[in-house]
Design a protein around this motif. Structure first.
Motif, PDB file in Angstrom:
ATOM      1  N   PRO A 104       4.254  38.820 -62.991  1.00 52.27           N
ATOM      2  CA  PRO A 104       3.296  38.287 -63.959  1.00 52.27           C
ATOM      3  C   PRO A 104       3.692  36.881 -64.412  1.00 52.27           C
ATOM      4  O   PRO A 104       4.841  36.485 -64.311  1.00 52.27           O
ATOM      5  CB  PRO A 104       3.386  39.278 -65.120  1.00 52.27           C
ATOM      6  N   LEU A 105       2.693  36.151 -64.929  1.00 53.32           N
ATOM      7  CA  LEU A 105       2.951  34.854 -65.536  1.00 53.32           C
ATOM      8  C   LEU A 105       2.265  34.830 -66.896  1.00 53.32           C
ATOM      9  O   LEU A 105       1.358  35.610 -67.159  1.00 53.32           O
ATOM     10  CB  LEU A 105       2.521  33.698 -64.628  1.00 53.32           C
ATOM     11  N   ASP A 106       2.732  33.968 -67.767  1.00 57.08           N
ATOM     12  CA  ASP A 106       2.244  33.951 -69.145  1.00 57.08           C
ATOM     13  C   ASP A 106       1.423  32.705 -69.413  1.00 57.08           C
ATOM     14  O   ASP A 106       1.797  31.601 -69.014  1.00 57.08           O
ATOM     15  CB  ASP A 106       3.413  34.007 -70.130  1.00 57.08           C
TER      16      ASP A 106
ATOM     17  N   TYR B 109      -3.608  24.831 -73.775  1.00 55.97           N
ATOM     18  CA  TYR B 109      -2.873  26.002 -73.313  1.00 55.97           C
ATOM     19  C   TYR B 109      -1.693  25.538 -72.487  1.00 55.97           C
ATOM     20  O   TYR B 109      -1.615  24.378 -72.070  1.00 55.97           O
ATOM     21  CB  TYR B 109      -3.773  26.926 -72.472  1.00 55.97           C
ATOM     22  N   TYR B 110      -0.748  26.434 -72.282  1.00 56.68           N
ATOM     23  CA  TYR B 110       0.300  26.161 -71.310  1.00 56.68           C
ATOM     24  C   TYR B 110       0.608  27.425 -70.535  1.00 56.68           C
ATOM     25  O   TYR B 110       0.345  28.536 -70.992  1.00 56.68           O
ATOM     26  CB  TYR B 110       1.546  25.527 -71.931  1.00 56.68           C
ATOM     27  N   ILE B 111       1.132  27.225 -69.315  1.00 55.43           N
ATOM     28  CA  ILE B 111       1.455  28.332 -68.417  1.00 55.43           C
ATOM     29  C   ILE B 111       2.956  28.328 -68.184  1.00 55.43           C
ATOM     30  O   ILE B 111       3.541  27.295 -67.863  1.00 55.43           O
ATOM     31  CB  ILE B 111       0.714  28.207 -67.077  1.00 55.43           C
ATOM     32  N   ASP B 112       3.563  29.488 -68.359  1.00 59.58           N
ATOM     33  CA  ASP B 112       4.990  29.676 -68.114  1.00 59.58           C
ATOM     34  C   ASP B 112       5.116  30.648 -66.939  1.00 59.58           C
ATOM     35  O   ASP B 112       4.781  31.823 -67.069  1.00 59.58           O
ATOM     36  CB  ASP B 112       5.657  30.242 -69.367  1.00 59.58           C
ATOM     37  N   ALA B 113       5.545  30.126 -65.794  1.00 63.10           N
ATOM     38  CA  ALA B 113       5.663  30.936 -64.588  1.00 63.10           C
ATOM     39  C   ALA B 113       7.076  30.812 -64.044  1.00 63.10           C
ATOM     40  O   ALA B 113       7.574  29.700 -63.843  1.00 63.10           O
ATOM     41  CB  ALA B 113       4.656  30.464 -63.541  1.00 63.10           C
ATOM     42  N   LYS B 114       7.727  31.926 -63.815  1.00 61.91           N
ATOM     43  CA  LYS B 114       9.122  31.934 -63.341  1.00 61.91           C
ATOM     44  C   LYS B 114       9.264  31.126 -62.051  1.00 61.91           C
ATOM     45  O   LYS B 114       8.547  31.341 -61.081  1.00 61.91           O
ATOM     46  CB  LYS B 114       9.577  33.372 -63.125  1.00 61.91           C
ATOM     47  N   GLY B 115      10.218  30.183 -62.070  1.00 60.40           N
ATOM     48  CA  GLY B 115      10.489  29.375 -60.891  1.00 60.40           C
ATOM     49  C   GLY B 115       9.645  28.115 -60.779  1.00 60.40           C
ATOM     50  O   GLY B 115       9.758  27.379 -59.797  1.00 60.40           O
ATOM     51  N   TYR B 116       8.798  27.854 -61.791  1.00 55.81           N
ATOM     52  CA  TYR B 116       7.932  26.678 -61.762  1.00 55.81           C
ATOM     53  C   TYR B 116       8.004  25.954 -63.102  1.00 55.81           C
ATOM     54  O   TYR B 116       8.313  26.552 -64.137  1.00 55.81           O
ATOM     55  CB  TYR B 116       6.476  27.076 -61.461  1.00 55.81           C
TER      56      TYR B 116
ATOM     57  N   GLY C 294      -2.234  22.359 -70.249  1.00 54.28           N
ATOM     58  CA  GLY C 294      -3.620  22.042 -69.922  1.00 54.28           C
ATOM     59  C   GLY C 294      -4.474  21.882 -71.167  1.00 54.28           C
ATOM     60  O   GLY C 294      -4.129  22.349 -72.249  1.00 54.28           O
ATOM     61  N   THR C 295      -5.595  21.225 -70.983  1.00 48.41           N
ATOM     62  CA  THR C 295      -6.568  21.033 -72.053  1.00 48.41           C
ATOM     63  C   THR C 295      -7.625  22.112 -71.933  1.00 48.41           C
ATOM     64  O   THR C 295      -8.046  22.445 -70.817  1.00 48.41           O
ATOM     65  CB  THR C 295      -7.221  19.637 -71.919  1.00 48.41           C
ATOM     66  N   GLY C 296      -8.057  22.649 -73.053  1.00 51.66           N
ATOM     67  CA  GLY C 296      -9.039  23.725 -73.075  1.00 51.66           C
ATOM     68  C   GLY C 296     -10.443  23.257 -72.769  1.00 51.66           C
ATOM     69  O   GLY C 296     -10.653  22.391 -71.925  1.00 51.66           O
TER      70      GLY C 296
END
Length: 194
Positions: free
Chosen positions: A23-25, A74-81, A86-88
């Motif tokens: 999963p990613l957040d 928003y922001y995305i937290d993905a393991k290894g990246y 981003g803008t909504g």
């Protein structure tokens, strides 16, 4: 559209062609960062997947964010990246915001060397760090030791600032906000006595 909930649709892919690290957040923010909601994306949220490295997700935000009638960022937290900010946007007539496609990149290794006032490395530190999002929020990762040269390395950096918490053996903690790392560069930070 309802002010009780708001749909979000986003296509995410990896720059290197590797499968999405699920999963990613995704953390969504309104009110200048005062109101937020985190969503964990997994296979169950995929509405279309054209390849292992690219998928479109749909999820719903609750009333605390939907009442604004838009999404600020928003922001995305993905393991290894590297963290992606981003803008909504505003919802369509069906109450869904279609965000621009996102490409997750590996980023680079950011380094900072902790030194004493005489310029000597301070190797006995523990450091915790978190990437600061566009809303000003950050999530601190667990503490890790610096190496024998007093260097702390963060993988998957981007050009976003970081918040660091430094824990010397004497127990007096330091905080550094808005540290921006650069590729192939070791920053220096002088620790002053308490």
């Amino acid at each position: 559209p309802s002010l009780n909930k708001m749909g979000i649709e986003i296509t995410i892919r990896t720059e290197d062609g590797k499968p999405l690290p699920l999963p990613l957040d995704v953390y969504c923010w309104n009110g200048g960062g005062s109101f937020g909601q985190g969503v964990r994306l997994s296979k169950g949220g995929i509405i279309e997947q054209s390849s292992p490295d690219k998928a479109t997700f749909r999820f719903t935000l609750g009333q605390s964010l939907a009442r604004f009638g838009h999404l600020e960022n928003y922001y995305i937290d993905a393991k290894g990246y590297a963290q992606y900010d981003g803008t909504g946007g505003i919802p369509d007539t069906n109450g869904v915001i279609h965000l621009a496609p996102v490409v997750l990149s590996k980023g680079f290794v950011g380094k900072v060397q902790f030194i004493d006032p005489e310029g000597n490395p301070v190797p006995e530190l523990k450091v915790a760090a978190g990437c600061i999002s566009g809303s000003g929020s950050y999530s601190i990762k667990p503490r890790r030791r610096v190496d024998a040269k007093g260097i702390f390395a963060i993988t998957n950096c981007s050009n976003h600032p970081f918040h660091l918490e430094i824990y010397p053996p004497d127990g007096f903690a330091y905080e550094i906000g808005n540290m921006v790392f650069k590729p192939h560069h070791i920053m220096k930070w002088t620790l002053k006595p308490a």
